[in-house]
Design a protein around this motif. Structure first.
Motif, PDB file in Angstrom:
ATOM      1  N   SER A 133      45.668  53.300  38.227  1.00 30.95           N
ATOM      2  CA  SER A 133      45.049  52.768  37.011  1.00 30.95           C
ATOM      3  C   SER A 133      45.810  51.549  36.502  1.00 30.95           C
ATOM      4  N   TRP A 147      52.007  55.647  41.965  1.00 31.96           N
ATOM      5  CA  TRP A 147      51.014  55.083  41.064  1.00 31.96           C
ATOM      6  C   TRP A 147      49.571  55.458  41.387  1.00 31.96           C
ATOM      7  N   VAL A 165      53.894  54.064  27.002  1.00 34.80           N
ATOM      8  CA  VAL A 165      52.566  53.593  26.627  1.00 34.80           C
ATOM      9  C   VAL A 165      51.961  54.571  25.626  1.00 34.80           C
ATOM     10  N   ILE A 224      44.161  59.003  35.142  1.00 37.38           N
ATOM     11  CA  ILE A 224      45.128  59.531  34.182  1.00 37.38           C
ATOM     12  C   ILE A 224      44.511  59.741  32.797  1.00 37.38           C
ATOM     13  N   ALA A 225      43.474  58.997  32.486  1.00 38.24           N
ATOM     14  CA  ALA A 225      42.824  59.182  31.175  1.00 38.24           C
ATOM     15  C   ALA A 225      42.139  60.547  31.083  1.00 38.24           C
ATOM     16  N   PHE A 245      45.154  52.525  27.545  1.00 35.75           N
ATOM     17  CA  PHE A 245      46.494  52.585  26.967  1.00 35.75           C
ATOM     18  C   PHE A 245      46.969  51.193  26.569  1.00 35.75           C
ATOM     19  N   TYR A 288      39.891  51.650  22.564  1.00 30.28           N
ATOM     20  CA  TYR A 288      39.262  51.891  23.872  1.00 30.28           C
ATOM     21  C   TYR A 288      37.822  52.355  23.686  1.00 30.28           C
ATOM     22  N   THR A 334      47.697  57.910  39.232  1.00 28.81           N
ATOM     23  CA  THR A 334      47.265  57.597  37.862  1.00 28.81           C
ATOM     24  C   THR A 334      45.821  57.116  37.789  1.00 28.81           C
ATOM     25  N   GLY A 388      47.653  46.791  39.141  1.00 28.92           N
ATOM     26  CA  GLY A 388      46.495  47.667  38.982  1.00 28.92           C
ATOM     27  C   GLY A 388      45.673  47.870  40.238  1.00 28.92           C
ATOM     28  N   LEU A 407      45.991  50.889  33.527  1.00 24.53           N
ATOM     29  CA  LEU A 407      46.438  51.411  32.242  1.00 24.53           C
ATOM     30  C   LEU A 407      46.000  50.549  31.059  1.00 24.53           C
ATOM     31  N   PHE A 408      46.427  49.284  31.041  1.00 29.68           N
ATOM     32  CA  PHE A 408      46.243  48.430  29.871  1.00 29.68           C
ATOM     33  C   PHE A 408      44.952  47.615  29.915  1.00 29.68           C
TER      34      PHE A 408
END
Length: 537
Positions: A68, A524, A203, A530-531, A190, A209, A527, A64, A70-71
């Motif tokens: 992002s 990467w 994902v 990316i949201a 995600f 969230y 991202t 990360g 992500l998780f």
């Protein structure tokens, strides 16, 4: 070796599957407008953004830091202007060595369990114990004040500690197991559904969230080479693909080319000191040719950076003058007029370099102006840059012997020979890592054994500042204060060459938002936001 063969086989099968699917689709007679309409209605994406993270998705071991997580979510984050804003945090205070962070009280992990200060303490203590790329050595201790307040006590003040709060995703204490990197649970936008190593990652949006729900509810990341990524784009099987500059002139129907500015730079780090010393492992340190500041400055002046951008990067890049071009802590006074052979020759003559035997190579006190330049052999761009710079220096009378090799080979020579390397981060601490005299000979930091007491003093002032804003003045002075600094006008410890634009083929109606200046690593970093991606009208 067997692992590589197996990996190549799986990739070949995947590419074949993609191309076969593309052929099947091409046989259908769907009209473009109907296709676009269908795309606008779908809430799934297929992306090809490069390779997978080798160590999985555990922030305590580095996941990360580029793009992002992500998780997971972080205490703080950077906005589109690279300003630091709250994420999990609602506020934070800095009092010398003590950082106190207050947390939101409405956040749960994707398994429904609440995120509290204990999880934050657990995350940072785990990262400290892992001894990974996450540099948290300055933390004395981290402790809970109450359920939603955390106190970090540092060994000494450090303005760049804020970046640890930006880059470290919070993991759940109750669900952190030995295989967490493969089965991450977090509070990010995600959650992981499936990871087929070497092939794909799937994902889905995390319903727990706490912030705005992502537009796309399901995303598949295909781990493809640059060639396979481009083939997948041509076959219409991906919504976005990263590509090298060599493919930038080939149009793909239904897709647009997005070029993103970066600080993903490439440059030459010179041995700064004279030869004679060795490392603890017996590796030679220093080079008598590059130890002469006239040689380093002449190369910086003579190299034609725009020609490198045009010739090696197909025009997709910018000339580089520091490791932080365009970032808030960059000093624009570091920009010099380059490609000036006459000025470079004059500088060398004044320093006593001349070709006394007529072989085209300058000499000084019996020493030839000749040295080796190493580059990563598997990287075509680094190879092209190294060869191009060597060619540019030949008329100047400086002979550069270009040597390709693996990182293991480079590691044997990087303290006594020049090396073509790349850096690029949103954290100004990187400048301290690659120029600070405290970091000579530590891994790939400061391989040239550069040292300047004035620059070190600026670094100390920058790190001791109470905020990133207050530190900016000192980061800029370390580059060039009018008399000295790390840049070409000063010690010229490096010859920075280019910043490489990151190129992506993107479906015509896919809006990937305002891309921030990308950091090192193609793929990467895209991202980061990316949201916020969505279909446009």
């Amino acid at each position: 070796m067997n692992r590589k063969i197996i990996g190549s086989g799986l990739l070949t099968m995947l590419i074949f599957t993609i191309l076969l699917a593309g052929c099947t689709q091409s046989e259908s007679d769907q009209a473009d407008d109907e296709t676009n309409k269908n795309e606008e209605n779908k809430d799934e994406l297929v992306l090809a953004l490069g390779s997978e993270p080798e160590t999985g998705f555990d922030p305590t071991t580095g996941w990360g830091r580029y793009g992002s997580p992500l998780f997971q979510s972080t205490l703080l984050k950077r906005d589109d202007d690279l300003q630091i804003v709250n994420d999990l945090a609602t506020d934070y205070e800095v009092d010398g060595e003590v950082w106190t962070v207050k947390l939101r009280d409405d956040v749960t992990f994707s398994d429904g369990e609440p995120l509290t200060a204990e999880d934050v303490v657990f995350t940072f203590e785990t990262a400290m114990g892992n001894g990974s790329v996450v540099d948290l050595n300055n933390i004395e201790k981290v402790e809970t004040v109450d359920d939603y307040t955390v106190k970090f006590t540092l060994k000494q003040p450090q303005s760049t500690f804020v970046n640890a709060l930006v880059a470290t995703g919070i993991v759940p204490k109750h669900a952190y197991t030995e295989d967490y990197a493969e089965n991450p649970i977090g509070s990010g936008p995600f959650q992981l559904v499936q990871w087929d190593k070497g092939q794909q990652l799937i994902v889905e949006a995390n319903p727990e969230y706490y912030d705005t729900q992502p537009y796309f509810k399901r995303i598949a990341f295909l781990f493809l080479s640059e060639d396979a990524s481009f083939a997948a784009a041509q076959a219409g099987e991906v919504d976005m693909a990263y590509i090298p500059a060599a493919f930038s002139n080939q149009e793909v129907p239904g897709m647009k080319l997005e070029s993103v500015e970066t600080v993903d730079n490439r440059g030459i780090v010179f041995p700064f000191v004279e030869s004679g010393e060795v490392t603890e492992d017996g590796l030679p340190i220093g080079n008598d040719v590059t130890a002469d500041v006239a040689i380093r400055q002449a190369i910086n002046i003579a190299v034609d950076r725009q020609a490198l951008v045009d010739g090696v990067l197909e025009g997709y890049g910018t000339p580089a003058y520091t490791s932080v071009d365009g970032l808030p802590w960059w000093n624009p006074d570091t920009v010099i007029e380059d490609g000036d052979m006459d000025r470079a020759r004059t500088l060398l003559q004044e320093a006593g370099w001349e070709d006394t035997d007529g072989d085209g190579i300058l000499e000084k006190d019996g020493l030839k102006a000749e040295f080796s330049l190493y580059y990563l052999a598997s990287d075509a761009i680094r190879q092209s840059l190294a060869i191009a710079v060597a060619d540019m220096m030949e008329p100047l009378g400086i002979k550069i012997n270009v040597e390709g090799g693996s990182w293991d080979v480079i590691g044997q020579h990087m303290y006594s020979s020049a090396v073509l390397m790349g850096w690029g981060s949103h954290d100004p601490h990187e400048m301290y890592n690659i120029y600070g005299s405290d970091n000579v000979g530590i891994d790939y930091y400061n391989t040239g054994y550069y040292g300047n007491e004035t620059v070190d003093a600026y670094f100390e002032q920058a790190l001791a500042a109470s905020s990133e804003e207050e530190a900016i003045e000192f980061w800029k002075k370390a580059q060039w204060d009018g008399e000295t600094g790390v840049s070409a006008q000063g010690d010229a410890a490096w010859a920075w060459l280019v910043n490489i634009d990151h190129l992506y083929l993107v479906k015509d109606n896919l809006d990937i938002g305002e891309q921030r200046i990308h950091v090192h690593g193609h793929g990467w970093p895209a991202t980061d936001n990316i949201a916020d991606w969505k279909w446009s009208n």
